[in-house]
Structures are given as C-alpha cells and as structure tokens.
Design a protein around this motif. Structure first.
Motif, PDB file in Angstrom:
ATOM      1  N   ASP A   1       0.853  -1.187   0.000  1.00 53.83           N
ATOM      2  CA  ASP A   1       0.000   0.000   0.000  1.00 53.83           C
ATOM      3  C   ASP A   1       0.888   1.235   0.000  1.00 53.83           C
ATOM      4  N   VAL A   2       0.292   2.368  -0.249  1.00 59.07           N
ATOM      5  CA  VAL A   2       0.984   3.647  -0.127  1.00 59.07           C
ATOM      6  C   VAL A   2       0.269   4.421   0.973  1.00 59.07           C
ATOM      7  N   ASP A   3       1.032   4.875   1.969  1.00 55.03           N
ATOM      8  CA  ASP A   3       0.393   5.575   3.084  1.00 55.03           C
ATOM      9  C   ASP A   3       0.190   7.055   2.761  1.00 55.03           C
ATOM     10  N   GLU A   4      -0.341   7.799   3.723  1.00 57.00           N
ATOM     11  CA  GLU A   4      -0.697   9.197   3.508  1.00 57.00           C
ATOM     12  C   GLU A   4       0.515  10.083   3.232  1.00 57.00           C
ATOM     13  N   THR A   5       1.724   9.618   3.588  1.00 51.49           N
ATOM     14  CA  THR A   5       2.941  10.397   3.328  1.00 51.49           C
ATOM     15  C   THR A   5       3.550  10.073   1.966  1.00 51.49           C
ATOM     16  N   GLY A   6       2.996   9.066   1.290  1.00 48.01           N
ATOM     17  CA  GLY A   6       3.532   8.642   0.009  1.00 48.01           C
ATOM     18  C   GLY A   6       4.513   7.493   0.101  1.00 48.01           C
TER      19      GLY A   6
END
Length: 144
Positions: free
Chosen positions: A90-95
């Motif tokens: 996945d890619v989190d909210e920070t990238g």
C-alpha cells in the motif's frame, strides 16, 4: 486460522519494485535466507503453480491464489493444513510504500504444523521482508 508470523516495512521505493522482486522467483534466495530455490510452472500470475525448496527442508508445492496490483498470495497444501503467505503493498498518507507479509495456517492439523514450522516462520518473515526491502532499495539506487 493461526498466524505464524507477520512483518511490515516502509520504503521510499515504489510498490512495483516489490512486485518485480516477487515475480523474479529465481532471485528469491538473494533476499530470503531460508530459501534454496524457487521455480514457477508458468508466468508470475494468479493460478500459476510452483515449487519452493527451503534450506534444510523438503520441496513444497504452492499456487499463486491472488495477484493484484496490491496483493500477492501463495498457498502451499500440507497434509491436513494450508500454509498461506499474504504479501500486501500500500501507499500511506505520506507517500511511503508500506509492505506487509503475513504467514498463516488453516486446517485440522494446524496445531501440528505450528509446532513444526511456527518458530522458524515467525523468525524468517521479518528477516526476509527486511532482505526484500534492502534488495528493492539497492536496485532503485542503481537505477537512479
């Protein structure tokens, strides 16, 4: 279901880099210390079967049961149980790319296979994921 081992890492490398390493099964021993070799019977795709030879263990057949842009899951049929390795990206909210691996057992002989495999898998899942991260990041640095 019984979870044998789980691990998570974060990386600046794109999710596709992790899938590229998983798809290159011949190179798994480079980052998976307990793997002697892996062979697929076709392309890295859902439904493809293969054989993995762990160091010090017997050859194990597996099938890729899920392959999407976010998940790769393989299942090995053991006598009385199924051993599942679920790999998620996945890619989190920070990238940042977040990679999770979970190994689990299901079936009537789960208790026995836990005694045989449990401690080893609990140790190797985080170690192998860190090895995968190092390989993906090293390749990304070379490409840059």
């Amino acid at each position: 279901m019984m979870t044998l081992g789980t691990a998570q890492i974060s990386s600046s490398v794109a999710p596709a880099a992790f899938f590229a390493h998983w798809a290159d099964t011949a190179a798994w021993p480079e980052w998976s210390a307990d793997t002697e070799w892996v062979r697929l019977d076709g392309p890295f795709a859902q439904g493809t079967t293969g054989v993995l030879k762990p160091k010090g263990g017997p050859k194990t057949k597996f099938v890729i049961t899920v392959l999407t842009e976010r998940e790769f899951t393989d299942v090995s049929q053991l006598p009385g149980a199924k051993l599942t390795f679920r790999h998620q990206v996945d890619v989190d909210e920070t990238g940042a790319t977040v990679v999770r691996v979970t190994a689990s057992l299901t079936g009537p002989m789960t208790w026995m296979w836990n005694k045989i495999l449990g401690k080893g898998i609990a140790t190797t899942v985080p170690r192998d994921l860190n090895g995968l991260k190092a390989a993906a990041e090293a390749k990304a640095e070379v490409a840059a």
